[in-house]
Design an enzyme around this catalytic site. Structure first.
Site, PDB file in Angstrom:
ATOM      1  N   HIS A 127       0.851  -1.187   0.000  1.00  0.00           N
ATOM      2  CA  HIS A 127       0.000   0.000   0.000  1.00  0.00           C
ATOM      3  C   HIS A 127       0.891   1.244   0.000  1.00  0.00           C
ATOM      4  CE1 HIS A 127      -2.199   3.206   2.350  1.00  0.00           C
ATOM      5  NE2 HIS A 127      -3.078   2.960   1.393  1.00  0.00           N
ATOM      6  N   HIS A 173       1.620  10.991  -2.088  1.00  0.00           N
ATOM      7  CA  HIS A 173       0.344  10.748  -1.420  1.00  0.00           C
ATOM      8  C   HIS A 173      -0.456  12.042  -1.460  1.00  0.00           C
ATOM      9  CE1 HIS A 173      -1.880   9.045   2.344  1.00  0.00           C
ATOM     10  NE2 HIS A 173      -2.582   8.967   1.243  1.00  0.00           N
TER      11      HIS A 173
END
Length: 590
Positions: A127, A173
Site C-alpha cells: 500500500h 500521497h
C-alpha cells in the site's frame, strides 16, 4: 571449556561457562534409530521427517555436493560419503538438523498449482509503496519499492499526480505534505527489480489523478520502459482473470477512473496543487485525497444512493480518457457505488477489482459475509488501511483472508506485528508472492451456501510443537546486548494466528544465564481452520526491571510446516533473517 566474564559492581568479575550446543535427547534417539551412512539418513528423512522421495533425493544430492552453506561441507561428506570412510558422528547428525539451510521448517520451492485464475490466489500486496515513512509528511522514493520487490511483494501501488507545471507526473500521497518522486524513476526501478525474488506476475495499481494528456504520457512511459515485460490485454472483455503461470515475467496494470483529480480541480478553481494543499492545511481539513478516499467518498461506508453505474462506463468519460492508456489496463477497478449488496454483485460477463478500507470490510463481512466470499471467488477484492493510520501501521489481515480477499494491502514500512504475520503468510509456496486460496473459499453449495468463518467448527487437525533449544545470539549480538552483567535469560512464545477459535499464545519457562537455552517443552494446538493458520514464534530476554528485550521472531504458515525435527531461522523486527540465530523445534500433526 572457556568462559564469559562480566564486570559486576566495578570491582568484581563474574565468570560463566562458554555455552555448548549439545544434542537434545530426541536428537540422540533419532541418530541411533536411523543408523549410519547414506541409507540411515535416507530412512530418517523418509520416515521420521516425512520427506517425499524426490525431496529426499534432493537433500542427499545437496549433501553429496557439500553444499547447503553454514559450514555443512564436512558434515555432509561424513553423512553421505562413500564407505570406507569416516563414520558420521552424533555431532554430524546434529549439525545437519540444526542447519536452517539444509533442514528448513517449510518448503523453499513453488509447489502449488499456478494455472488457476488470479482470483484463486492471495497476492502479496503493498500500500502506497513509494512512501519511506508516515502517510502525512514523509518522502516519496523508489527505495521502498525496491525493498518490497526484494521481499517478494507482487502488487506495487503508485499514486499519480500532475507535477507543479502540469506537464509531467509525480508520485506522492495526494492531499498530504509528502514529498514527490518522479514516476519515471519508480518505473525504471520496478523494471530492474520486478522479478528479482519471484518470476510470477507483478501488478502495478495506478491510483490515477491525471488529465487525459498526462494519461497518454504515462502510457508511453509504461510501454517504453517495460517493453516486452508489459502485458497488453485483448480488447475483448474477459469473464475470468488469467493465471499467474500464463503471465510469468509479465507486468500487469490495474487502475480505475481518475475522478478525484477532476473534483480537486473544480473545488480549487484550477489553483496550483501546492497552494491548495497549503490552504487545506491552514483550514485544518488536510485529509487523504486519493482513489481510496474517492471510493469511500471520505467515509468508511458506501454511498447510500442506489447507483449501479460507474463513471468508467460513461461514454463521455471514455472519450476523455486516453485510448493508449485504457488499452494497457488488465485488471479494471471500479469504485463501489450504491448499497453494499449492489457493490458485491457478481457479473457473469466480466470480472473486476473492488477496493474497500479495513473498516468498510469489517462492516461488509459483518452484514454480507457470504456475498463477500462469493464476490472473491471470481473477482478481486483489495483491502487497504483506514485513513487514520497516518503512522503507516497495519491491521489484522485475518478477516480479509478468511473472506477470500486477494489483495490485502499493507504498509511495508510499518514494521509491526501485523506485517510480521503478513511476511510469514507469504513464506508459503516458496515465497513466490502467490498463495492458493483454500478450496473451501472457492466452493459454492447447491443452495448458494459458502464458507462461514464465524461458524462453530470441529477441530480438523492438531499441531504439536516442541521447542528444544536455541543458538546463534552469541554470534549475532554483543556480549552485553541483553544484559550488562550476565548472559541472557531467554524464553520463547509460541502461538497461532488464524480464525478466532484457533488464536492462542503460550510460552516456555525462562532459562537463566544461558546463551544456548535448552527448553525441551512441548505445546499442543487444536486447529479448526489449519489452512489459514500461521504459527507465531518469538524469543524474548526476561528483564526484571524493564521491558523484556527482543530476541527474534518468525511466522510460518501451518499448512506448509514439515514434520519432524527442524531448524527454524529467526528474523529481526523488520523481517530480516539473522545470520546465526535459530531454534531447534519439532512439528507433528495428529
Amino acid at each position: 571449556m572457556g568462559s564469559y566474564a562480566y564486570k559486576y559492581c566495578m570491582c568484581f568479575t563474574r565468570k560463566f561457562r562458554s555455552p555448548a550446543a549439545d544434542p537434545p535427547p530426541d536428537v540422540r534417539a533419532a541418530f541411533f534409530a536411523a543408523g549410519g551412512g547414506d541409507g540411515g539418513l535416507r530412512r530418517f528423512l523418509a520416515q521420521a521427517q516425512g520427506e517425499a522421495p524426490a525431496e529426499v533425493d534432493r537433500i542427499l544430492a545437496l549433501l553429496s555436493g557439500g553444499g547447503g552453506g553454514g559450514g555443512g561441507g564436512g558434515i555432509a561428506a561424513r553423512l553421505v560419503g562413500p564407505r570406507p570412510g569416516p563414520a558420521p558422528s552424533l555431532d554430524d547428525f546434529f549439525g545437519f538438523l540444526f542447519n536452517a539451510d539444509l533442514n528448513p521448517p517449510i518448503a523453499t520451492q513453488v509447489h502449488q498449482d499456478m494455472s488457476a485464475p488470479f482470483s484463486h490466489y492471495y497476492i502479496y500486496t503493498g500500500h502506497n509503496s513509494y512512501l519511506t515513512g508516515n502517510q502525512l509528511n514523509s518522502d516519496s522514493s523508489d527505495i521502498p519499492i525496491i525493498k518490497a520487490l526484494q521481499r517478494g511483494v507482487r502488487v506495487i501501488e503508485l499514486d499519480m499526480w500532475p507535477n507543479s507545471a502540469k506537464n509531467n507526473i509525480d508520485i506522492l500521497h495526494g492531499g498530504t505534505l509528502t514529498a514527490p518522486v518522479q514516476i519515471i524513476k519508480c518505473l525504471k526501478s520496478i523494471k530492474e527489480y520486478a522479478f528479482c525474488a519471484s518470476p510470477y506476475p507483478l501488478v502495478i495499481t495506478l491510483e490515477d489523478h491525471l488529465t487525459p494528456d498526462l494519461q497518454a504520457k504515462v502510457a508511453e512511459m509504461l510501454v517504453k520502459t517495460f517493453g516486452n515485460l508489459l502485458y497488453i490485454p485483448s480488447s475483448d472483455p474477459i469473464n475470468e482473470f488469467p493465471s499467474p503461470e500464463s503471465l510469468m515475467k509479465k507486468i500487469i496494470i490495474s487502475t480505475k477512473p481518475p475522478q478525484e483529480y477532476k473534483k480537486f480541480l473544480k473545488s480549487k478553481d484550477n489553483q496550483n496543487i501546492n497552494g491548495g494543499l497549503a490552504n487545506l492545511a491552514e483550514e485544518g481539513s488536510l485529509r487523504r485525497i486519493d482513489s481510496n478516499a474517492e471510493e469511500s467518498d471520505g467515509k468508511d461506508e458506501l454511498d447510500d444512493q442506489d447507483e449501479d453505474s460507474s463513471d468508467e462506463d460513461d461514454p463521455k468519460f471514455q472519450q476523455e480518457t486516453a485510448c493508449e492508456y485504457r488499452e494497457l489496463i488488465t485488471i479494471h477497478a471500479g469504485k463501489p457505488k450504491g448499497h453494499l449488496k449492489d457493490a458485491l454483485k457478481v457479473d457473469p460477463d466480466k470480472v473486476r477489482r473492488l477496493s474497500l478500507s479495513e473498516t468498510q470490510l469489517a462492516k461488509a463481512t459483518a452484514s454480507h459475509g457470504a456475498d463477500v466470499i462469493r464476490f472473491t471467488q471470481k473477482n478481486i477484492l483489495r483491502v487497504y488501511p483506514k485513513g487514520t493510520r497516518i503512522n503507516s501501521s497495519n491491521y489484522d489481515p485475518m478477516n480479509a483472508w478468511t473472506h477470500g480477499a486477494q489483495m490485502v494491502a499493507f504498509n511495508m514500512q510499518g514494521h509491526d506485528k501485523a506485517l510480521r504475520l503478513m511476511q510469514g503468510f507469504f513464506r508459503a509456496n516458496g515465497g513466490c508472492g502467490y498463495v492458493k486460496k483454500p478450496d473451501f473459499l472457492l466452493r459454492t453449495g447447491p443452495n448458494g451456501e459458502v464458507f462461514d468463518p464465524n461458524a462453530s467448527m470441529p477441530v480438523k487437525k492438531t499441531l504439536k510443537v516442541k521447542v528444544y533449544m536455541g543458538d546463534g545470539w552469541r554470534m549475532d549480538f554483543s556480549k552485553t546486548h541483553f544484559d550488562t552483567f550476565s548472559p541472557p535469560d531467554f524464553y520463547t512464545r509460541v502461538g497461532i494466528a488464524g480464525v478466532r477459535a484457533d488464536c492462542v499464545m503460550k510460552k516456555t519457562r525462562t532459562i537463566e544465564d544461558q546463551w544456548v537455552p535448552m527448553w525441551d517443552e512441548e505445546f499442543t494446538f487444536p486447529l479448526t481452520v489449519p489452512e489459514l493458520a500461521v504459527l507465531r514464534i518469538e524469543v524474548h530476554e526476561y528483564d526484571m526491571s524493564e521491558k523484556h528485550d527482543f530476541g527474534g521472531q518468525t511466522c510460518l504458515p501451518v499448512s506448509e510446516l514439515k514434520q519432524g525435527i527442524r531448524a527454524v531461522p529467526l528474523h529481526d523486527r523488520r523481517g530480516t533473517r539473522y545470520k546465526s540465530v535459530r531454534l531447534l523445534m519439532r512439528f507433528d500433526f495428529l
